[in-house]
Design an enzyme around this catalytic site. Structure first.
Site, short mmCIF file in Angstrom:
data_model
loop_
_atom_site.label_atom_id
_atom_site.label_comp_id
_atom_site.label_asym_id
_atom_site.label_seq_id
_atom_site.Cartn_x
_atom_site.Cartn_y
_atom_site.Cartn_z
N ASP A 153 -19.63 111.68 45.91
CA ASP A 153 -20.70 111.11 46.73
C ASP A 153 -20.14 109.98 47.58
OD1 ASP A 153 -23.67 110.78 47.22
OD2 ASP A 153 -23.20 108.79 46.42
N GLU A 211 -17.93 114.19 50.14
CA GLU A 211 -19.00 113.93 51.09
C GLU A 211 -18.37 112.93 52.07
OE1 GLU A 211 -23.72 112.80 51.19
OE2 GLU A 211 -22.43 111.62 49.88
#
Length: 744
Positions: free
Chosen positions: A383, A419
């Protein structure tokens, strides 16, 4: 000169010594603590000197002045043991007689001076960053804050220390003893080009599944149940990407509104499986249950990828709670601004871990290796990975984090997905991560959404996205599978909502519909939300078929979101992170609706087609150059009149695009297993509301074409099988995809 009482009060306030209540409680502890060892960090059961069994505790706390180990009995009774050994900033000790199942935490002593970033407060019980299990729920009463949360002067609220004991209000770490060597496990090890990722939430995937026993629903054991595994196998995915399963906490603003963090992007324990997903207990049983889930998925040929949140923690900013790292060494773990009272925030969550610091980098890499070697997982999706790649302020692809991953003999062998952005300046890094890494490709998402809603100004970008995004990834030896293609993710509309809503409907989140993105690139097909209009309903199902077909025929690694194959809706909520209810949970009754059952059947057909044809999952980028005596290319693009696209065509608006994929240079196998070259295909994507006459490319491109798939048809159970000759004109229905197999 200050009186003795004033000096005592000042020492307590500054954190030089504990408060009288804390000090008195500490005197009750008397067990012997042996020196122990500084490695490994965390709590490890072992046999000490003279064959005595116990547990070694080791905690990095660089700037601390003292550390107390706190052991808790079943009745909540606390024993405090000072760790007097200090080796290379690691406080450690061996406690005889302590074994698996023991609940524990730490109290760390030091200066209280928020103006310089020092926030030690021994009144706050701290979770071991290396705890392998966590027992208890996170609540956020005033006692768990290191500062006086309700101080009347708000501008200095976080600078006034709170001396109330937080132990009754915070979870405890659990000592876990596990010598599992995974000798009975066989990891699938699916090559990247053959991978199909399925993003799911452990709880939401099984919470309403009628064939899973009620006590197992919403748990690791529920995901391991044959009914859950069967759906994944029949669908044809090769990996599940689990939304965060590290122990996480709920944010204060959610708890105040009666909500909870559902997604889990608020980690506080990087070694502990989230206890809320355990059916067997939270005193260490969650560890074994997680491992059984991994084994069950591996036995079915499915890899397990974890969505991990190492960019920030649940301790938020200076006004956040003191749960772990903030109280261990705030300056050693978090990025602070030049005004050290404030946190640098590249994540939008209040804090950012300072990955350049050796102890932080060690925490992350130790955690990653633990999940691979001892918990059996096969990869990670990071993330806000750009925040991890910031050396100091700027994103740096030579950063310590990326360098360590590249040379680590364990981590460089697993699947790594970035990401590739964060919320700071210069944080958008799509296409910039080094070899070894794959990336979420949001440019694919945007181009495909815009094409099917009729908003692309031209088709240049779409051409790159459908063929592997060579403009982003054809460097450094990277391959098409560096692009993880997706149209939807957990964050945003579901696929059904993408064709049912144009605006977000997040009122249930309690933020006045201000949360969630406004850039949805969605089209509601003529009515906002649910409707009884049969024409709108039919169009929406067709658009769903178009989007799924486009995704699963594109070059790169496709990622599906759990439930999209069944037309799951969130009622237009595009930020359902706090909706731990039917809004987010999968409704397993959806396939009872004929249209959605046919959508599920189409998804299975497409994944089977992808599995059997290497041309649809290429290992190298297309060259686009003439090959062989006939001059055909491995990739060619056609207009509706059957001629190859020119430079001018790429710059013009277009609703129809023909994509020719040549498989004749790609080895494959026929139905008998004999080695042959793969088939070639022509895909026709038509996004206009009117039908179009499309002339099929004439020889030498193909003598014949066999129709394999037509998304204008509702029933996709069987292939159409219609045959056409090269040069013949076919009618393409409004807003549909044709896939034809090349013959001759």
């Amino acid at each position: 000169m200050a009186s003795a009482a004033e000096q005592e009060a000042e020492a307590v306030r500054d954190g030089v010594r504990p408060s009288p209540a804390v000090e008195q409680a500490g005197r009750r502890a008397a067990p012997v603590v042996w020196p122990g060892a500084p490695t490994p960090l965390g709590a490890r059961c072992r046999v000490g000197p003279e064959g005595v069994a116990g547990t070694n505790f080791a905690l990095w706390a660089g700037g601390a002045e003292a550390v107390e180990l706190c052991l808790f009995g079943a009745d909540g009774t606390e024993r405090r043991l000072p760790l007097n050994e200090l080796t290379h900033e690691i406080w450690h000790g061996f406690v005889p007689g302590v074994g698996s199942g023991q609940r524990y935490g730490y109290r760390v002593h030091g200066r209280w001076d928020p103006w310089t970033g020092a926030r030690w407060n021994p009144a706050k019980l701290l979770l071991d960053p290396y705890a392998r299990a966590v027992d208890g729920e996170f609540a956020l009463p005033a006692e768990v804050y290191g500062h006086v949360r309700d101080w009347p002067q708000q501008h200095v609220a976080d600078t006034v220390r709170d001396d109330r004991d937080s132990a009754p209000f915070v979870p405890k770490g659990v000592v876990v003893h596990d010598d599992d060597d995974w000798s009975d496990d066989r990891r699938p090890k699916t090559p990247w080009p053959d991978s199909v990722i399925y993003e799911l939430h452990v709880k939401g995937f099984t919470r309403l599944h009628p064939d899973i026993p009620e006590p197992l629903r919403g748990t690791y054991a529920g995901l391991a149940h044959p009914a859950a595994v069967e759906h994944l196998v029949r669908l044809g995915v090769t990996a599940v990407e689990l939304l965060p399963v590290h122990q996480f906490a709920h944010e204060d603003h959610l708890l105040r509104r009666g909500l909870r963090n559902y997604w889990g992007y608020n980690s506080i324990g990087y070694f502990a499986p989230h206890a809320g997903y355990s059916a067997s207990g939270t005193a260490g049983q969650q560890v074994g249950e997680f491992k059984k889930m991994v084994r069950a998925l591996h036995a079915a040929g499915i890899e397990v990828i974890l969505d991990v949140v190492y960019n920030h923690t649940a301790e938020a900013g200076e006004l956040g709670p003191t749960l772990s790292l903030k109280g261990i060494d705030n300056r050693g773990y978090y990025r602070l601004q030049s005004d050290a009272r404030r946190y640098a925030d590249y994540t939008g969550c209040g804090n950012t871990l300072h990955v350049v610091q050796p102890q932080v980098l060690r925490l992350i890499t130790d955690s990653l290796r633990y999940w691979v070697t001892e918990m059996g997982v096969d990869g990670f999706r990071f993330d806000l990975a750009a925040a991890l790649a910031r050396s100091f302020h700027d994103v740096d692809m030579l950063s310590p984090f990326l360098a360590v991953i590249a040379q680590d003999p364990v981590l460089r062998r697993v699947k790594l997905i970035a990401e590739p952005w964060d919320v700071g300046n210069g944080g958008y890094q799509v296409g910039a991560f080094p070899p070894l890494w794959t990336e979420w490709n949001d440019r694919y998402r945007d181009a495909v959404r815009d094409f099917w809603r009729g908003a692309l100004p031209d088709v240049r970008d779409l051409g790159y996205r459908l063929s592997g995004s060579s403009d982003l990834y054809a460097w450094g030896g990277r391959r098409p599978y560096a692009s993880v293609n997706f149209i939807t993710a957990h964050d945003g509309f579901t696929l059904r909502d993408l064709v049912s809503y144009e605006w977000k409907h997040n009122e249930a989140n309690g933020e006045g519909n201000r949360d969630g993105t406004n850039d949805n690139r969605a089209w509601n097909c003529g009515a906002e939300g649910e409707t009884e209009d049969p024409e709108v309903g039919a169009l929406r199902l067709r658009q769903l078929r178009n989007l799924l077909t486009t995704l699963l025929l594109s070059t790169g690694v496709p990622m599906l979101v759990a439930g999209d194959e069944m037309g799951r809706t969130q009622g237009g909520n595009n930020n359902a992170y706090c909706q731990d209810n039917e809004t987010s949970w999968l409704d397993w009754s959806l396939p009872e609706d004929p249209g959605r059952a046919q959508l599920l059947a189409l998804t299975r057909r497409l994944l089977a087609l992808r599995h059997h044809h290497p041309v649809l999952r290429r290992r190298a980028f297309f060259s686009g150059r003439p090959q062989g005596a006939d001059g055909l290319r491995d990739l060619a693009w056609f207009t509706a009149d059957g001629t190859e696209m020119t430079e001018q065509d790429w710059y013009a608006p277009a609703a129809t695009l023909g994509l020719y994929l040549s498989g004749r240079d790609i080895p494959g196998r026929d139905a008998r297993g004999e080695q042959v070259t793969d088939d070639s295909f022509l895909a026709i994507l038509h996004a206009d509301h009117r039908p179009v006459e499309f002339r099929l490319p004439a020889p030498p491109w193909a003598e014949t074409y066999e129709l394999v798939l037509d998304t204008s048809l509702e029933d996709q159970t069987h292939a159409p099988g219609t045959e056409h000759r090269g040069g013949e004109t076919v009618t393409v229905a409004p807003r549909s995809v044709l896939l034809l197999r090349v013959g001759g």
